[in-house]
Design a protein around this motif. Structure first.
Motif, PDB file in Angstrom:
ATOM      1  N   MET A  42       0.838  -1.201   0.000  1.00  0.00           N
ATOM      2  CA  MET A  42       0.000   0.000   0.000  1.00  0.00           C
ATOM      3  C   MET A  42       0.871   1.248   0.000  1.00  0.00           C
ATOM      4  O   MET A  42       1.931   1.273   0.615  1.00  0.00           O
ATOM      5  CB  MET A  42      -0.904   0.004   1.245  1.00  0.00           C
ATOM      6  CG  MET A  42      -1.893  -1.165   1.308  1.00  0.00           C
ATOM      7  SD  MET A  42      -2.935  -1.191   2.790  1.00  0.00           S
ATOM      8  CE  MET A  42      -4.002   0.220   2.477  1.00  0.00           C
ATOM      9  N   GLN A  43       0.420   2.261  -0.719  1.00  0.00           N
ATOM     10  CA  GLN A  43       1.148   3.520  -0.790  1.00  0.00           C
ATOM     11  C   GLN A  43       0.557   4.511   0.224  1.00  0.00           C
ATOM     12  O   GLN A  43      -0.656   4.613   0.379  1.00  0.00           O
ATOM     13  CB  GLN A  43       1.040   4.101  -2.208  1.00  0.00           C
ATOM     14  CG  GLN A  43       1.642   3.207  -3.285  1.00  0.00           C
ATOM     15  CD  GLN A  43       3.135   3.047  -3.136  1.00  0.00           C
ATOM     16  OE1 GLN A  43       3.840   4.011  -2.819  1.00  0.00           O
ATOM     17  NE2 GLN A  43       3.627   1.842  -3.347  1.00  0.00           N
ATOM     18  N   PHE A  44       1.452   5.249   0.896  1.00  0.00           N
ATOM     19  CA  PHE A  44       1.006   6.201   1.925  1.00  0.00           C
ATOM     20  C   PHE A  44       1.509   7.599   1.592  1.00  0.00           C
ATOM     21  O   PHE A  44       2.604   7.774   1.054  1.00  0.00           O
ATOM     22  CB  PHE A  44       1.527   5.780   3.296  1.00  0.00           C
ATOM     23  CG  PHE A  44       1.137   4.381   3.685  1.00  0.00           C
ATOM     24  CD1 PHE A  44      -0.159   4.098   4.099  1.00  0.00           C
ATOM     25  CD2 PHE A  44       2.053   3.348   3.624  1.00  0.00           C
ATOM     26  CE1 PHE A  44      -0.531   2.814   4.459  1.00  0.00           C
ATOM     27  CE2 PHE A  44       1.697   2.046   3.966  1.00  0.00           C
ATOM     28  CZ  PHE A  44       0.399   1.781   4.386  1.00  0.00           C
ATOM     29  N   ARG A  45       0.704   8.599   1.956  1.00  0.00           N
ATOM     30  CA  ARG A  45       1.089  10.000   1.706  1.00  0.00           C
ATOM     31  C   ARG A  45       2.131  10.477   2.702  1.00  0.00           C
ATOM     32  O   ARG A  45       2.963  11.315   2.394  1.00  0.00           O
ATOM     33  CB  ARG A  45      -0.146  10.887   1.769  1.00  0.00           C
ATOM     34  CG  ARG A  45      -1.117  10.702   0.614  1.00  0.00           C
ATOM     35  CD  ARG A  45      -2.416  11.451   0.840  1.00  0.00           C
ATOM     36  NE  ARG A  45      -3.134  10.901   2.004  1.00  0.00           N
ATOM     37  CZ  ARG A  45      -4.313  11.355   2.418  1.00  0.00           C
ATOM     38  NH1 ARG A  45      -4.877  12.381   1.787  1.00  0.00           N
ATOM     39  NH2 ARG A  45      -4.910  10.820   3.456  1.00  0.00           N
ATOM     40  N   GLU A  58      -1.474   5.019  10.990  1.00  0.00           N
ATOM     41  CA  GLU A  58      -2.914   4.879  11.193  1.00  0.00           C
ATOM     42  C   GLU A  58      -3.450   3.633  10.488  1.00  0.00           C
ATOM     43  O   GLU A  58      -4.223   2.861  11.058  1.00  0.00           O
ATOM     44  CB  GLU A  58      -3.632   6.125  10.672  1.00  0.00           C
ATOM     45  CG  GLU A  58      -5.139   6.087  10.863  1.00  0.00           C
ATOM     46  CD  GLU A  58      -5.824   7.313  10.278  1.00  0.00           C
ATOM     47  OE1 GLU A  58      -7.063   7.332  10.252  1.00  0.00           O
ATOM     48  OE2 GLU A  58      -5.114   8.244   9.829  1.00  0.00           O
ATOM     49  N   VAL A  59      -3.029   3.438   9.219  1.00  0.00           N
ATOM     50  CA  VAL A  59      -3.501   2.282   8.450  1.00  0.00           C
ATOM     51  C   VAL A  59      -2.969   0.980   9.045  1.00  0.00           C
ATOM     52  O   VAL A  59      -3.698  -0.021   9.131  1.00  0.00           O
ATOM     53  CB  VAL A  59      -3.080   2.409   6.966  1.00  0.00           C
ATOM     54  CG1 VAL A  59      -3.368   1.115   6.207  1.00  0.00           C
ATOM     55  CG2 VAL A  59      -3.810   3.574   6.307  1.00  0.00           C
ATOM     56  N   ARG A 113      -8.075  -2.035   2.715  1.00  0.00           N
ATOM     57  CA  ARG A 113      -8.577  -0.924   1.901  1.00  0.00           C
ATOM     58  C   ARG A 113     -10.107  -0.876   1.914  1.00  0.00           C
ATOM     59  O   ARG A 113     -10.709   0.201   2.040  1.00  0.00           O
ATOM     60  CB  ARG A 113      -8.091  -1.083   0.456  1.00  0.00           C
ATOM     61  CG  ARG A 113      -6.615  -0.790   0.274  1.00  0.00           C
ATOM     62  CD  ARG A 113      -6.213  -1.052  -1.155  1.00  0.00           C
ATOM     63  NE  ARG A 113      -4.759  -1.126  -1.278  1.00  0.00           N
ATOM     64  CZ  ARG A 113      -4.138  -1.835  -2.211  1.00  0.00           C
ATOM     65  NH1 ARG A 113      -4.822  -2.517  -3.102  1.00  0.00           N
ATOM     66  NH2 ARG A 113      -2.821  -1.851  -2.266  1.00  0.00           N
ATOM     67  N   ILE A 114     -10.720  -2.051   1.790  1.00  0.00           N
ATOM     68  CA  ILE A 114     -12.183  -2.103   1.761  1.00  0.00           C
ATOM     69  C   ILE A 114     -12.779  -1.683   3.102  1.00  0.00           C
ATOM     70  O   ILE A 114     -13.737  -0.893   3.162  1.00  0.00           O
ATOM     71  CB  ILE A 114     -12.653  -3.533   1.378  1.00  0.00           C
ATOM     72  CG1 ILE A 114     -12.245  -3.845  -0.068  1.00  0.00           C
ATOM     73  CG2 ILE A 114     -14.168  -3.674   1.554  1.00  0.00           C
ATOM     74  CD1 ILE A 114     -12.368  -5.308  -0.426  1.00  0.00           C
TER      75      ILE A 114
END
Length: 316
Positions: free
Chosen positions: A1-4, A11-12, A309-310
Motif C-alpha cells: 500500500m502507498q502512503f502520503r 494509522e492504516v 482498503r475495503i
C-alpha cells in the motif's frame, strides 16, 4: 500500500492490526492454531511442484551453500513441508497463518503482500468442505460490502481431459483460453481439434445459479471423476440452502485455479467494485502425498491489503 506520509502509514497499520486480531480470534474460536511459515523455500522444489507458476515472479536468493532459494511466493506449499516433517496425518490438524508473500513486479520492485489463511488437514471431506467454505463466506460478509463467492471444481475439467487424452501442449492452451474466458479463440482451437461438439464448447456458459449450472452439466455424458465433482458441489449447495446463503454463491465450472496443486472444490471471493480476488482457496488432497502422507486437505487465503482498503473505505 502507498502512503502520503508516516502518520497515514501508522494509522492504516494500526487499523490493519485490528482486523488481524478479529480474524485471529475468529479462527481460534473455530479450533485453528497459528503456525509461522518459513521465509525461504528451495527454488527447484517450488518450480517443479508448481508448473503453472511464472518463475520470473519469484524473488531469488543465493544461499551460503550456493543453492538458489526463493522468498516464499505461496504460504500453503510453504507450511505443508513444515507440518509433515513433524506430523503423521492423525489426528486432524487445523492451522492458520498471518504472514507475507514476496513476488517480483514487472517494474523490478519486490511486492510484499500481507495474507492470512487457514488449512484443514485430515478431517472428514464433507465436514471440512462445509466448514471451510462457510468460514470463507463469514470473512467476506464482515467486509461490509456486497460480495460473491465463485465456486467450481478442478475435477470436472480434469476428468474430461483425461477422457479425451489430448497432447499436453493443446491441453495447456485450451485451459489458458478457458481461464481467460476467450470464447472466440477457444471455439477456433476446438474446431481445429474436432472438439466443437463437446462440453468444452459449452464450458464458458456453465456459470451462474448453482442449481441451474449443475442441471446443465448433468445433461452431458460424464465419467466417474466428472460425476464425483458435481456430487461434491451438490453437497455444498445443500449446505448453502440450509444456511440460507445460496444467493451469495455463483457456480463456475470453467474456473481454472491459479496454482496447480488444487484437485477438487475451488473458490474465490470478490467484492463489488474490486476487480481482483480478495479470497481464494480449495481442496488439495493429492498434493499432500508429495510430503509422504496423503490426507484430506482444504484451505483458503485472504489478501489482507485488499481487506484493509475495503474496511477503511467503509469506515469513512
Amino acid at each position: 500500500m502507498q502512503f502520503r506520509n508516516i502518520l497515514e502509514e501508522l494509522e492504516v497499520t494500526k487499523f490493519k492490526k485490528g482486523i488481524e486480531r478479529e480474524m485471529e480470534n475468529f479462527f481460534e474460536d473455530m479450533g485453528f492454531s497459528i503456525i509461522e511459515p518459513r521465509v525461504f523455500e528451495d527454488y527447484d522444489d517450488f518450480i517443479r511442484s508448481n508448473s503453472r507458476w511464472d518463475s520470473s515472479k519469484t524473488v531469488k536468493v543465493l544461499g551460503g551453500d550456493s543453492r538458489i532459494y526463493i522468498l516464499r511466493p505461496d504460504i500453503t506449499t510453504n507450511i505443508l513441508s513444515q507440518i509433515f516433517s513433524k506430523w503423521e496425518g492423525e489426528p486432524p490438524l487445523k492451522v492458520y497463518y498471518n504472514s507475507k508473500v514476496y513476488r517480483n513486479e514487472s517494474r523490478g520492485k519486490i511486492l510484499q503482500n500481507y495474507q492470512m489463511g487457514v488449512e484443514s488437514l485430515g478431517d472428514d471431506i464433507s465436514k471440512a468442505d462445509g466448514e471451510i467454505v462457510e468460514m470463507a463466506m463469514s470473512v467476506m460478509s464482515n467486509l461490509g460490502e456486497p460480495y460473491i463467492l465463485e465456486m467450481g471444481s478442478t475435477k470436472y475439467l480434469d476428468g474430461f481431459f483425461r477422457e479425451i487424452n489430448l497432447n499436453l501442449q493443446d491441453e495447456i492452451e485450451i485451459r489458458n483460453l478457458i481461464s481467460k474466458k476467450n470464447s472466440d479463440s477457444l471455439k477456433t482451437k476446438l474446431k481445429s481439434l474436432k472438439l466443437e461438439n463437446t462440453i468444452l464448447d459449452k464450458i464458458l456458459d456453465m456459470q451462474g445459479d448453482m442449481k441451474e449450472v449443475l442441471d446443465m452439466a448433468r445433461a452431458y455424458e460424464m465419467n466417474e471423476e466428472m460425476k464425483g465433482a458435481l456430487d461434491s458441489l451438490e453437497r455444498v449447495k445443500e449446505l448453502f440452502i440450509h444456511k440460507d446463503i445460496i444467493g451469495k454463491v455463483k457456480l463456475d465450472l470453467s474456473m481454472v485455479p491459479d496454482l496447480g496443486y488444487y484437485d477438487g472444490i475451488i473458490f474465490k471471493g470478490y467484492c463489488l467494485g474490486v476487480p481482483t480476488k480478495i479470497l481464494s482457496g480449495g481442496r488439495y488432497d493429492k498434493w499432500t502425498k508429495k510430503y509422504g502422507v496423503k490426507v484430506a486437505a482444504i484451505g483458503f487465503m485472504i489478501d489482507m491489503d485488499l481487506v484493509t482498503r475495503i474496511r477503511i473505505k467503509g469506515e469513512k
